[in-house]
Design a protein around this motif. Structure first.
Motif, PDB file in Angstrom:
ATOM      1  N   ALA A  98      -6.965   3.404  -0.144  1.00  0.00           N
ATOM      2  CA  ALA A  98      -5.971   4.478  -0.114  1.00  0.00           C
ATOM      3  C   ALA A  98      -4.630   4.016  -0.682  1.00  0.00           C
ATOM      4  CB  ALA A  98      -5.799   4.981   1.319  1.00  0.00           C
ATOM      5  N   ARG A  99      -4.232   2.809  -0.331  1.00  0.00           N
ATOM      6  CA  ARG A  99      -2.953   2.297  -0.812  1.00  0.00           C
ATOM      7  C   ARG A  99      -3.002   1.965  -2.307  1.00  0.00           C
ATOM      8  NH1 ARG A  99       1.766   0.440   1.919  1.00  0.00           N
ATOM      9  NH2 ARG A  99       2.234   2.454   1.015  1.00  0.00           N
ATOM     10  N   ALA A 100      -4.189   1.597  -2.810  1.00  0.00           N
ATOM     11  CA  ALA A 100      -4.328   1.357  -4.246  1.00  0.00           C
ATOM     12  C   ALA A 100      -4.146   2.653  -5.031  1.00  0.00           C
ATOM     13  CB  ALA A 100      -5.694   0.751  -4.550  1.00  0.00           C
ATOM     14  N   MET A 101      -4.645   3.758  -4.474  1.00  0.00           N
ATOM     15  CA  MET A 101      -4.446   5.052  -5.125  1.00  0.00           C
ATOM     16  C   MET A 101      -2.963   5.431  -5.118  1.00  0.00           C
ATOM     17  SD  MET A 101      -6.378   8.645  -4.323  1.00  0.00           S
ATOM     18  CE  MET A 101      -5.785  10.183  -5.047  1.00  0.00           C
ATOM     19  N   GLU A 102      -2.298   5.182  -3.989  1.00  0.00           N
ATOM     20  CA  GLU A 102      -0.845   5.408  -3.913  1.00  0.00           C
ATOM     21  C   GLU A 102      -0.115   4.588  -4.975  1.00  0.00           C
ATOM     22  OE1 GLU A 102       1.406   6.072   0.050  1.00  0.00           O
ATOM     23  OE2 GLU A 102      -0.165   4.615   0.484  1.00  0.00           O
ATOM     24  N   PHE A 103      -0.481   3.316  -5.052  1.00  0.00           N
ATOM     25  CA  PHE A 103       0.166   2.400  -5.988  1.00  0.00           C
ATOM     26  C   PHE A 103      -0.030   2.862  -7.427  1.00  0.00           C
ATOM     27  CE2 PHE A 103      -0.368  -1.471  -8.682  1.00  0.00           C
ATOM     28  CZ  PHE A 103       0.946  -1.921  -8.655  1.00  0.00           C
ATOM     29  N   ALA A 104      -1.265   3.259  -7.778  1.00  0.00           N
ATOM     30  CA  ALA A 104      -1.545   3.711  -9.142  1.00  0.00           C
ATOM     31  C   ALA A 104      -0.730   4.957  -9.480  1.00  0.00           C
ATOM     32  CB  ALA A 104      -3.039   3.991  -9.304  1.00  0.00           C
ATOM     33  N   LEU A 158       2.116  -3.756  -1.222  1.00  0.00           N
ATOM     34  CA  LEU A 158       1.579  -3.780   0.135  1.00  0.00           C
ATOM     35  C   LEU A 158       2.547  -4.437   1.109  1.00  0.00           C
ATOM     36  CD1 LEU A 158      -2.135  -4.868  -0.531  1.00  0.00           C
ATOM     37  CD2 LEU A 158      -1.285  -2.557  -0.079  1.00  0.00           C
ATOM     38  N   LEU A 159       3.162  -5.538   0.673  1.00  0.00           N
ATOM     39  CA  LEU A 159       4.056  -6.290   1.555  1.00  0.00           C
ATOM     40  C   LEU A 159       5.373  -5.578   1.805  1.00  0.00           C
ATOM     41  CD1 LEU A 159       3.524  -9.908   0.159  1.00  0.00           C
ATOM     42  CD2 LEU A 159       2.494  -8.884   2.198  1.00  0.00           C
ATOM     43  N   ASP A 160       5.757  -4.670   0.928  1.00  0.00           N
ATOM     44  CA  ASP A 160       7.046  -3.984   1.063  1.00  0.00           C
ATOM     45  C   ASP A 160       7.041  -2.896   2.141  1.00  0.00           C
ATOM     46  OD1 ASP A 160       8.271  -5.520  -0.841  1.00  0.00           O
ATOM     47  OD2 ASP A 160       8.029  -4.089  -2.474  1.00  0.00           O
ATOM     48  N   LEU A 161       5.913  -2.649   2.773  1.00  0.00           N
ATOM     49  CA  LEU A 161       5.849  -1.640   3.830  1.00  0.00           C
ATOM     50  C   LEU A 161       6.751  -2.066   4.995  1.00  0.00           C
ATOM     51  CD1 LEU A 161       4.376   0.941   4.889  1.00  0.00           C
ATOM     52  CD2 LEU A 161       2.743  -0.603   5.979  1.00  0.00           C
ATOM     53  N   SER A 162       7.589  -1.146   5.462  1.00  0.00           N
ATOM     54  CA  SER A 162       8.490  -1.432   6.582  1.00  0.00           C
ATOM     55  C   SER A 162       8.046  -0.668   7.821  1.00  0.00           C
ATOM     56  CB  SER A 162       9.921  -1.014   6.227  1.00  0.00           C
ATOM     57  OG  SER A 162      10.000   0.409   6.073  1.00  0.00           O
ATOM     58  N   ALA A 163       8.605  -1.050   8.958  1.00  0.00           N
ATOM     59  CA  ALA A 163       8.272  -0.375  10.216  1.00  0.00           C
ATOM     60  C   ALA A 163       8.674   1.100  10.165  1.00  0.00           C
ATOM     61  CB  ALA A 163       8.964  -1.083  11.384  1.00  0.00           C
ATOM     62  N   ASN A 175       4.942 -10.260   5.136  1.00  0.00           N
ATOM     63  CA  ASN A 175       4.927 -11.524   4.403  1.00  0.00           C
ATOM     64  C   ASN A 175       4.469 -12.676   5.292  1.00  0.00           C
ATOM     65  OD1 ASN A 175       6.198 -11.317   1.519  1.00  0.00           O
ATOM     66  ND2 ASN A 175       7.412  -9.932   2.800  1.00  0.00           N
ATOM     67  N   ASN A 176       4.605 -12.497   6.609  1.00  0.00           N
ATOM     68  CA  ASN A 176       4.230 -13.552   7.545  1.00  0.00           C
ATOM     69  C   ASN A 176       2.809 -13.386   8.080  1.00  0.00           C
ATOM     70  OD1 ASN A 176       6.890 -14.510   7.304  1.00  0.00           O
ATOM     71  ND2 ASN A 176       7.604 -13.143   8.937  1.00  0.00           N
ATOM     72  N   VAL A 177       2.081 -12.403   7.533  1.00  0.00           N
ATOM     73  CA  VAL A 177       0.736 -12.121   8.013  1.00  0.00           C
ATOM     74  C   VAL A 177      -0.290 -12.683   7.042  1.00  0.00           C
ATOM     75  CG1 VAL A 177      -0.931 -10.280   8.509  1.00  0.00           C
ATOM     76  CG2 VAL A 177       1.452 -10.047   9.243  1.00  0.00           C
ATOM     77  N   ASN A 178      -1.262 -13.384   7.570  1.00  0.00           N
ATOM     78  CA  ASN A 178      -2.351 -13.914   6.752  1.00  0.00           C
ATOM     79  C   ASN A 178      -3.619 -13.132   7.082  1.00  0.00           C
ATOM     80  OD1 ASN A 178      -3.985 -15.438   5.096  1.00  0.00           O
ATOM     81  ND2 ASN A 178      -4.201 -17.129   6.549  1.00  0.00           N
ATOM     82  N   SER A 179      -3.954 -12.133   6.260  1.00  0.00           N
ATOM     83  CA  SER A 179      -5.114 -11.296   6.535  1.00  0.00           C
ATOM     84  C   SER A 179      -5.770 -10.877   5.226  1.00  0.00           C
ATOM     85  CB  SER A 179      -4.708 -10.046   7.325  1.00  0.00           C
ATOM     86  OG  SER A 179      -4.075  -9.096   6.489  1.00  0.00           O
ATOM     87  N   PHE A 180      -6.951 -10.305   5.350  1.00  0.00           N
ATOM     88  CA  PHE A 180      -7.669  -9.811   4.181  1.00  0.00           C
ATOM     89  C   PHE A 180      -6.835  -8.760   3.443  1.00  0.00           C
ATOM     90  CE2 PHE A 180     -10.332  -6.573   2.232  1.00  0.00           C
ATOM     91  CZ  PHE A 180     -11.139  -7.337   1.394  1.00  0.00           C
ATOM     92  N   PHE A 181      -6.079  -7.970   4.186  1.00  0.00           N
ATOM     93  CA  PHE A 181      -5.315  -6.879   3.589  1.00  0.00           C
ATOM     94  C   PHE A 181      -4.259  -7.386   2.615  1.00  0.00           C
ATOM     95  CE2 PHE A 181      -1.892  -3.662   3.702  1.00  0.00           C
ATOM     96  CZ  PHE A 181      -2.615  -2.564   3.285  1.00  0.00           C
TER      97      PHE A 181
END
Length: 525
Positions: free
Chosen positions: A89-95, A345-350, A394-400
């Motif tokens: 879904a986020r890839a579609m947003e990004f495109a 993806l990393l620029d998402l804020s709370a 940026n501090n999260v290490n995950s598949f996402f």
């Protein structure tokens, strides 16, 4: 829910397909009213033209017992949010964000999107297809002023073949183009059955041949076969068995199941695997189905098995939690660069996450806290941790956040760009000098976008995109051979160990580029 919706949708379907000028419910009526309630979209942005998106964001549908004394509630998705589905879904947003900033593609036109969760369930995918075709108006006017156009220009999705087939049955009636990023069933190449279906992934006919080539390459002659009891699994395994037979490979057993089967059936399949003499298993299975089988297999000791996997589960991060797959090999799609996507993806804020329920769910799952405004007094008393707003992906290490493993995400990106190029061909006129002239007020008819989609031929980030007469990628099939290896930290990880190029001469399609680590860290087959 479905019984209440069918009358209005069926009449509107007949009206649209046959081109009637009016549908009379009563002598004085020129409209029909929806009896049910639509499921809300999970991500939405307005635009001059809107593209639909359907992705499997949750694994199951919540079962509701109906008492038939009041109108049924809309069906809801449940289970833990799929990070793969969210990345689609986020890839579609990004495109779309990229496309909206371009001057050579749809200049001065804003693309919007409307995305739905299919919950990995065919009925939900079909429901989403109806919504994307009809819009979400509670009342549909059916007089001569009713425009016979869809509420979206085209649709990206779904994430499985079975759901995509269900959607295509609906969208095809209206001539609405559908471009899937992950539906690989060879059956979808049939244009008589699926006239408006396209995909940016190769047909499973290629993958079946690739799996047989791997089995032959390593000298395995006696194997077991497991498949999802869906169009994807049945069609893919049938193709594999045909090729395997020609290569002299013998099958001890071939079994099928889906995650919704009774537990006793899944247990029977687990027992067949445990008590068989074959130590190599080819699994043409969706990740959500395989998870159910593995949960049963780990209940009892089992022989050491060599798993050979299809792309449906080969890079499924949730399966890394099972220790059964050390040494597994199988195929996934070729890696493809998407500059800027990881930072997006990393620029998402709370604050941004709190504005949509889907991103809010992701944020709270990732950081183990609740965003403010959603916490009751009871929650505070139970010690629910409040998100501070300073959490940082940026501090999260995950598949996402590990975009190096997001191969299928690239297919969403390509699909979105393909639709944009098709729209450009409809609403924009080229000029000899300067920017194209585009008409943002044009009323699009689905067949116009469909005809242009058949003609698209462009390059994005160094990769060409075009479709053949079956709606499949015209540039054939290239896969990466993935090996599940244990890292120095003791965790399973995906490692690319080879490539399969279907355009190469027979018996030369497979090429290894590094050593494979087999069961228990062995270096020999």
């Amino acid at each position: 829910m479905w019984k209440s919706k069918v009358p209005s949708l069926t009449v509107f379907l007949i009206h649209w397909v046959l081109g009637f000028q009016s549908v009379v419910w009563k002598e004085t009526s020129a409209s029909c009213r929806l009896q049910g309630t639509f499921n809300p979209h999970v991500l939405y942005m307005e635009g001059d033209f809107v593209i639909g998106g359907v992705f499997s964001l949750h694994p199951t549908v919540r079962i509701v017992e109906h008492n038939y004394t009041r109108q049924p509630e809309p069906t809801q998705c449940t289970g833990r949010l799929s990070l793969i589905g969210l990345s689609f879904a986020r890839a579609m947003e990004f495109a779309i964000k990229e496309i909206n900033s371009k001057q050579d593609l749809l200049p001065n036109i804003t693309l919007g999107y409307q995305m739905h969760d299919s919950c990995t369930a065919i009925p939900m995918a079909v429901n989403a297809a109806f919504q994307l075709a009809n819009g979400q108006d509670a009342e549909i006017v059916t007089d001569a002023s009713c425009p016979k156009v869809a509420s979206v220009a085209a649709v990206v999705g779904d994430s499985t073949s079975a759901s995509s087939i269900g959607m295509s049955r609906i969208l095809g009636l209206f001539g609405i183009p559908q471009v899937s990023h992950f539906a690989t069933c060879s059956c979808l190449s049939n244009k008589q059955q699926y006239p408006t279906f396209f995909r940016t992934v190769p047909s499973d006919n290629f993958q079946a041949a690739a799996l047989a080539q791997v089995v032959k390459y390593f000298g395995w002659k006696w194997i077991g076969a497991v498949r999802s009891n869906t169009d994807y699994g049945n069609s893919g395994m049938a193709s594999f068995l045909r090729v395997a037979e020609k290569e002299g490979i013998c099958i001890e057993y071939s079994v099928a199941f889906v995650k919704t089967d009774p537990l006793r059936k899944v247990k029977q399949i687990a027992d067949i695997i445990r008590h068989s003499t074959a130590r190599v298993i080819v699994a043409f299975v969706q990740g959500s189905d395989l998870r159910v089988l593995l949960s049963e297999l780990i209940k009892e000791p089992q022989p050491r098995l060599q798993w050979i996997g299809s792309e449906g589960w080969m890079i499924e991060p949730d399966l890394l939690n099972f220790g059964l797959f050390s040494g597994a090999i199988g195929f996934s799609f070729e890696a493809f660069a998407m500059p800027g996507f990881r930072q997006f993806l990393l620029d998402l804020s709370a604050i941004e996450a709190s504005q949509t329920s889907l991103l809010k769910e992701f944020w709270e799952d990732t950081f183990g806290c609740k965003l403010q405004g959603e916490i009751t007094q009871m929650g505070l008393e139970q010690g629910v941790r409040v998100c501070t707003g300073s959490e940082n992906l940026n501090n999260v290490n995950s598949f996402f956040t590990d975009t190096s493993q997001m191969r299928v995400v690239n297919m969403v990106y390509k699909a979105t760009y393909a639709i944009a190029h098709a729209l450009h061909g409809v609403v924009c006129n080229s000029r000899q000098q300067g920017l194209p002239n585009c008409n943002k007020s044009m009323i699009l008819e689905p067949h116009q976008v469909l005809q242009q989609l058949k003609k698209v031929n462009f390059t994005v980030n160094g990769y060409s995109v075009m479709f053949n007469s079956n709606g499949d990628p015209a540039n054939g099939a290239i896969y990466e051979l993935i090996n599940w290896q244990v890292s120095k930290e003791g965790k399973l990880q995906f490692v690319t160990v080879g490539h399969y190029d279907a355009s190469q001469p027979k018996d030369h399609e497979l090429r290894l580029i590094r050593n494979i680590t087999w069961l228990d860290g062995r270096t020999e087959v």
